[in-house]
Design a protein around this motif. Structure first.
Motif, PDB file in Angstrom:
ATOM      1  N   GLU A  81       7.431  -3.324   5.443  1.00 55.10           N
ATOM      2  CA  GLU A  81       7.789  -4.606   5.402  1.00 55.10           C
ATOM      3  C   GLU A  81       8.566  -5.094   4.076  1.00 55.10           C
ATOM      4  O   GLU A  81       8.103  -6.278   3.805  1.00 55.10           O
ATOM      5  CB  GLU A  81       6.354  -5.379   5.688  1.00 55.10           C
ATOM      6  CG  GLU A  81       5.784  -5.181   7.005  1.00 55.10           C
ATOM      7  CD  GLU A  81       4.405  -5.727   7.328  1.00 55.10           C
ATOM      8  OE1 GLU A  81       4.284  -6.828   6.436  1.00 55.10           O
ATOM      9  OE2 GLU A  81       4.006  -5.554   8.158  1.00 55.10           O
ATOM     10  N   ARG A  82       9.320  -4.271   3.563  1.00 59.74           N
ATOM     11  CA  ARG A  82      10.132  -4.906   2.395  1.00 59.74           C
ATOM     12  C   ARG A  82      11.251  -3.906   2.152  1.00 59.74           C
ATOM     13  O   ARG A  82      11.333  -2.971   2.849  1.00 59.74           O
ATOM     14  CB  ARG A  82       9.099  -5.010   0.977  1.00 59.74           C
ATOM     15  CG  ARG A  82       8.898  -3.654   0.627  1.00 59.74           C
ATOM     16  CD  ARG A  82       8.456  -3.600  -0.930  1.00 59.74           C
ATOM     17  NE  ARG A  82       9.323  -3.476  -1.751  1.00 59.74           N
ATOM     18  CZ  ARG A  82       9.183  -3.178  -3.127  1.00 59.74           C
ATOM     19  NH1 ARG A  82       8.025  -2.981  -3.450  1.00 59.74           N
ATOM     20  NH2 ARG A  82      10.070  -3.108  -3.694  1.00 59.74           N
ATOM     21  N   ASP A  83      12.291  -4.407   1.295  1.00 61.36           N
ATOM     22  CA  ASP A  83      13.539  -3.646   1.001  1.00 61.36           C
ATOM     23  C   ASP A  83      13.019  -3.238  -0.281  1.00 61.36           C
ATOM     24  O   ASP A  83      12.643  -4.051  -1.322  1.00 61.36           O
ATOM     25  CB  ASP A  83      14.686  -4.563   0.885  1.00 61.36           C
ATOM     26  CG  ASP A  83      15.050  -5.185   2.308  1.00 61.36           C
ATOM     27  OD1 ASP A  83      14.637  -4.635   3.431  1.00 61.36           O
ATOM     28  OD2 ASP A  83      15.969  -6.068   2.437  1.00 61.36           O
ATOM     29  N   TRP A  84      13.590  -1.919  -0.808  1.00 63.61           N
ATOM     30  CA  TRP A  84      13.454  -1.249  -1.767  1.00 63.61           C
ATOM     31  C   TRP A  84      14.624  -0.963  -2.387  1.00 63.61           C
ATOM     32  O   TRP A  84      15.644  -0.524  -1.776  1.00 63.61           O
ATOM     33  CB  TRP A  84      12.761   0.190  -1.672  1.00 63.61           C
ATOM     34  CG  TRP A  84      11.395  -0.051  -0.695  1.00 63.61           C
ATOM     35  CD1 TRP A  84      11.261  -0.305   0.484  1.00 63.61           C
ATOM     36  CD2 TRP A  84      10.300   0.154  -1.309  1.00 63.61           C
ATOM     37  NE1 TRP A  84       9.948  -0.334   0.823  1.00 63.61           N
ATOM     38  CE2 TRP A  84       9.148   0.024  -0.472  1.00 63.61           C
ATOM     39  CE3 TRP A  84       9.570   0.577  -2.725  1.00 63.61           C
ATOM     40  CZ2 TRP A  84       7.855   0.132  -0.550  1.00 63.61           C
ATOM     41  CZ3 TRP A  84       8.290   0.711  -2.776  1.00 63.61           C
ATOM     42  CH2 TRP A  84       7.274   0.380  -1.824  1.00 63.61           C
ATOM     43  N   THR A 125       0.796  -1.231   0.022  1.00 66.85           N
ATOM     44  CA  THR A 125       0.105   0.110  -0.049  1.00 66.85           C
ATOM     45  C   THR A 125       0.779   1.399   0.102  1.00 66.85           C
ATOM     46  O   THR A 125       0.363   2.248   0.191  1.00 66.85           O
ATOM     47  CB  THR A 125      -0.867   0.124   1.192  1.00 66.85           C
ATOM     48  OG1 THR A 125       0.100   0.040   2.378  1.00 66.85           O
ATOM     49  CG2 THR A 125      -1.935  -1.138   1.196  1.00 66.85           C
ATOM     50  N   VAL A 126       2.082   0.987  -0.234  1.00 66.81           N
ATOM     51  CA  VAL A 126       2.943   2.351  -0.401  1.00 66.81           C
ATOM     52  C   VAL A 126       3.571   2.670  -1.441  1.00 66.81           C
ATOM     53  O   VAL A 126       3.892   1.735  -2.267  1.00 66.81           O
ATOM     54  CB  VAL A 126       4.117   2.077   0.803  1.00 66.81           C
ATOM     55  CG1 VAL A 126       5.343   3.159   0.812  1.00 66.81           C
ATOM     56  CG2 VAL A 126       3.769   1.826   2.156  1.00 66.81           C
ATOM     57  N   THR A 127       3.622   3.860  -1.898  1.00 68.85           N
ATOM     58  CA  THR A 127       4.123   4.273  -3.367  1.00 68.85           C
ATOM     59  C   THR A 127       5.385   4.859  -2.777  1.00 68.85           C
ATOM     60  O   THR A 127       5.508   5.920  -1.914  1.00 68.85           O
ATOM     61  CB  THR A 127       3.413   5.200  -3.930  1.00 68.85           C
ATOM     62  OG1 THR A 127       2.100   4.480  -4.364  1.00 68.85           O
ATOM     63  CG2 THR A 127       4.017   5.630  -5.274  1.00 68.85           C
ATOM     64  N   LEU A 128       6.652   4.758  -3.467  1.00 70.09           N
ATOM     65  CA  LEU A 128       7.997   5.438  -3.038  1.00 70.09           C
ATOM     66  C   LEU A 128       8.673   5.970  -4.437  1.00 70.09           C
ATOM     67  O   LEU A 128       8.570   5.266  -5.315  1.00 70.09           O
ATOM     68  CB  LEU A 128       9.030   4.283  -2.474  1.00 70.09           C
ATOM     69  CG  LEU A 128      10.159   4.886  -1.987  1.00 70.09           C
ATOM     70  CD1 LEU A 128      10.197   5.942  -1.072  1.00 70.09           C
ATOM     71  CD2 LEU A 128      10.968   3.645  -1.292  1.00 70.09           C
ATOM     72  N   GLU A 129       8.601   7.358  -4.299  1.00 67.34           N
ATOM     73  CA  GLU A 129       9.396   7.853  -5.647  1.00 67.34           C
ATOM     74  C   GLU A 129      10.653   8.712  -5.128  1.00 67.34           C
ATOM     75  O   GLU A 129      10.898   9.646  -4.170  1.00 67.34           O
ATOM     76  CB  GLU A 129       8.344   8.918  -6.018  1.00 67.34           C
ATOM     77  CG  GLU A 129       8.582   9.657  -7.249  1.00 67.34           C
ATOM     78  CD  GLU A 129       7.616  10.560  -7.553  1.00 67.34           C
ATOM     79  OE1 GLU A 129       7.520  11.865  -7.308  1.00 67.34           O
ATOM     80  OE2 GLU A 129       6.415  10.351  -8.083  1.00 67.34           O
ATOM     81  N   ILE A 130      11.786   8.482  -5.889  1.00 66.15           N
ATOM     82  CA  ILE A 130      13.124   8.908  -5.834  1.00 66.15           C
ATOM     83  C   ILE A 130      13.856   9.749  -6.901  1.00 66.15           C
ATOM     84  O   ILE A 130      13.607   9.045  -8.027  1.00 66.15           O
ATOM     85  CB  ILE A 130      14.101   7.829  -5.287  1.00 66.15           C
ATOM     86  CG1 ILE A 130      13.413   7.264  -3.957  1.00 66.15           C
ATOM     87  CG2 ILE A 130      15.519   8.120  -4.843  1.00 66.15           C
ATOM     88  CD1 ILE A 130      14.424   6.148  -3.183  1.00 66.15           C
ATOM     89  N   THR A 131      14.235  10.792  -6.651  1.00 67.49           N
ATOM     90  CA  THR A 131      14.729  11.700  -7.719  1.00 67.49           C
ATOM     91  C   THR A 131      16.273  12.006  -7.185  1.00 67.49           C
ATOM     92  O   THR A 131      16.282  12.830  -6.301  1.00 67.49           O
ATOM     93  CB  THR A 131      13.864  12.853  -7.866  1.00 67.49           C
ATOM     94  OG1 THR A 131      12.465  12.520  -8.349  1.00 67.49           O
ATOM     95  CG2 THR A 131      14.509  13.732  -9.243  1.00 67.49           C
TER      96      THR A 131
END
Length: 135
Positions: free
Chosen positions: A126-129, A38-44
């Protein structure tokens, strides 16, 4: 004949100069986005060049879980040679809530030999990104 030799020397020097300039010029890297559960991760990447201190803009978004974790402690930056770039500093929203954003800065300068950078954020939602950029 002397003109041809001179021309070859000038072209060689110009080519060498351009290759150095291209390798060390600041580049603009695309934003990467991942979704997990349920998580969105955005990296710039804001700064990601050899000889510079790596800096990333990060946005977390969710509507169902509390984003209650220490981003700096979860972050690890490595290159293709497994070199690690030290502790990270988070300057952004504190733990908690459903929306967080800020700037993640690493304390070590990116090595001149680095040609790939991998940012890993461990044990978040609960995970590695893993996010990877070719330099």
């Amino acid at each position: 004949m002397k003109k041809i030799i001179l021309l070859v020397i000038v072209v060689s020097i110009l080519g060498f100069t351009l290759s150095i300039k291209c390798k060390y010029s600041p580049l603009v890297y695309k934003t990467q986005q991942q979704e997990g559960g349920t998580v969105t991760l955005e990296i710039t990447p804001q700064v990601l060049s050899p000889g510079k201190q790596p800096i990333f803009s990060i946005v977390f978004d969710t509507h169902s879980v509390d984003l209650d974790f220490d981003i700096a402690a979860a972050a690890l930056l490595t290159d293709a040679n497994s070199a690690s770039y030290g502790a990270a500093i988070w300057n952004g929203n504190p733990p908690g809530g459903h929306h967080r954003k800020g700037i993640l800065t690493f304390t070590k300068i990116l090595k001149d030999t680095a040609d790939v950078a991998t940012l890993t954020l461990s044990d978040i939602a609960e995970r590695d990104w893993k996010f990877r950029w070719t330099l």
